[in-house]
Design a protein around this motif. Sequence first.
Motif, short mmCIF file in Angstrom:
data_model
loop_
_atom_site.label_atom_id
_atom_site.label_comp_id
_atom_site.label_asym_id
_atom_site.label_seq_id
_atom_site.Cartn_x
_atom_site.Cartn_y
_atom_site.Cartn_z
N HIS A 237 0.96 -1.31 0.06
CA HIS A 237 0.02 -0.03 -0.05
C HIS A 237 0.87 1.32 -0.03
N LYS A 238 1.99 1.16 0.35
CA LYS A 238 2.97 2.17 0.15
C LYS A 238 3.75 2.46 -1.18
N THR A 239 3.25 1.75 -2.22
CA THR A 239 3.87 1.82 -3.34
C THR A 239 2.81 2.74 -4.37
N ASP A 240 3.16 3.42 -5.45
CA ASP A 240 2.38 4.38 -6.10
C ASP A 240 1.24 3.56 -6.72
N ASN A 241 1.64 2.16 -6.86
CA ASN A 241 0.41 1.17 -7.74
C ASN A 241 -0.38 0.56 -6.64
N GLY A 242 -0.25 0.63 -5.54
CA GLY A 242 -1.01 0.00 -4.31
C GLY A 242 -1.33 0.86 -3.43
N LYS A 243 -1.47 1.95 -3.50
CA LYS A 243 -2.21 2.88 -2.42
C LYS A 243 -3.76 3.18 -2.48
N PHE A 244 -4.36 3.08 -3.50
CA PHE A 244 -5.78 2.98 -3.67
C PHE A 244 -6.35 1.71 -3.55
N ILE A 245 -7.20 1.47 -2.46
CA ILE A 245 -7.84 0.36 -2.04
C ILE A 245 -9.31 0.35 -2.34
N THR A 246 -10.04 -0.40 -3.09
CA THR A 246 -11.48 -0.34 -3.19
C THR A 246 -12.07 -1.75 -2.75
N GLU A 247 -12.92 -1.89 -1.93
CA GLU A 247 -13.20 -2.92 -1.15
C GLU A 247 -14.20 -3.76 -2.01
N THR A 248 -13.57 -4.65 -2.92
CA THR A 248 -14.36 -5.39 -3.69
C THR A 248 -14.82 -6.60 -3.00
N GLY A 249 -14.40 -7.11 -1.92
CA GLY A 249 -14.59 -8.11 -1.43
C GLY A 249 -14.87 -9.45 -1.93
N HIS A 250 -14.26 -9.72 -3.15
CA HIS A 250 -14.45 -10.71 -4.10
C HIS A 250 -14.32 -12.29 -3.72
#
Length: 344
Positions: A237-250
């Motif tokens: 989550h600290k990387t530019d390509n990991g910092k946006f979390i969308t709770e898809t709960g898949h």
Amino acid sequence: MRKSISLFFLIMISTVVGLVGCGSGEESGSGDDSGDGESLKIIAAHNQTDPENPYQIGMKEFKKEAEASDANIEVEVHAGTLGTSESELVEKLKLGGADVVLVSPGFMSKTGIDEIDLFATPYIFDSYDHWEKVVDGEIGDQMAETINEKSNNDFKLLGYWTAGVRHYYGKKPLESIDDIDGMKYRTQTSGVVANYWEKTGAVPTSVAWGELYQGLQQGVVDAAENAYPYFVQQNHHKTDNGKFITETGHDYTTRFMLINGKKFDSYSEEQQQAVMEAADAAVKKEREVLYEQEEEYKQQAIDDGAKVNEIDRQPFIELAKPIQDQMAEESGVTDMLEKIRDMK
């Protein structure tokens, strides 16, 4: 002649003493604490390297309980040191390089047990309560029998673990299902999971777990999916390509705690019982820790600057239904799928 006779008697006396000594040693061995005079060493392995990972905590509980029994068992736990690839662990279990391992349905299905991929199909479960009712009940027992029979007893299920509920995390938030179109997405690249994400328009991309931080940082992939305790512990989550979390709960994930069935059958009854009781304790401990860590690591991600958003999951769920149906039909588990749906 006298020397020859004396030598003969000396040899005879030595032989008798040796036989008596051997008999005494065998009697002493049969009085061992294990009941069978045999100690048992179990090599237990998983693919996570963080000492606070639920896998490691659960395996340490297995070790503690097994070694506390009267069955003379020693457990050696390997946290990623026998391989960070689950396919490696499956192979080691089959060939005897490990005795107990943790693996996901996706990697197990590669052994020819297609039915187990049902548990990995996106949106097959909609809550932890639903998941527990399924795996701890009749369906879970049925799947355990299938694993044992179709593997020719190479794999015996000791219990169902979880690896949390999986969400999307990437270089941008998802506001709708259309936002994932064209993204290089770290997930399984074959099987029902890959089929699902291809339907969303994502491009399933293979990156080893141990290399994913670098892959996100360098733009090898645009996004990935996993549960909070796993990707936050690895600082994705600290990387530019990991910092946006969308709770898809898949995916309310299922993980199999497996033992080599042939080895298990060679254990004494006391050792078998001790292993099963230790496995039960490990299942409870791992789930308890995982459920606690989900909220803990979600908050840590937010505190570290990650952005979390919710999304309307219904379009994702509707997309999954025909894939669930197709998978169940091809694997001969349609009845099982309907029972799982009825239990929601």
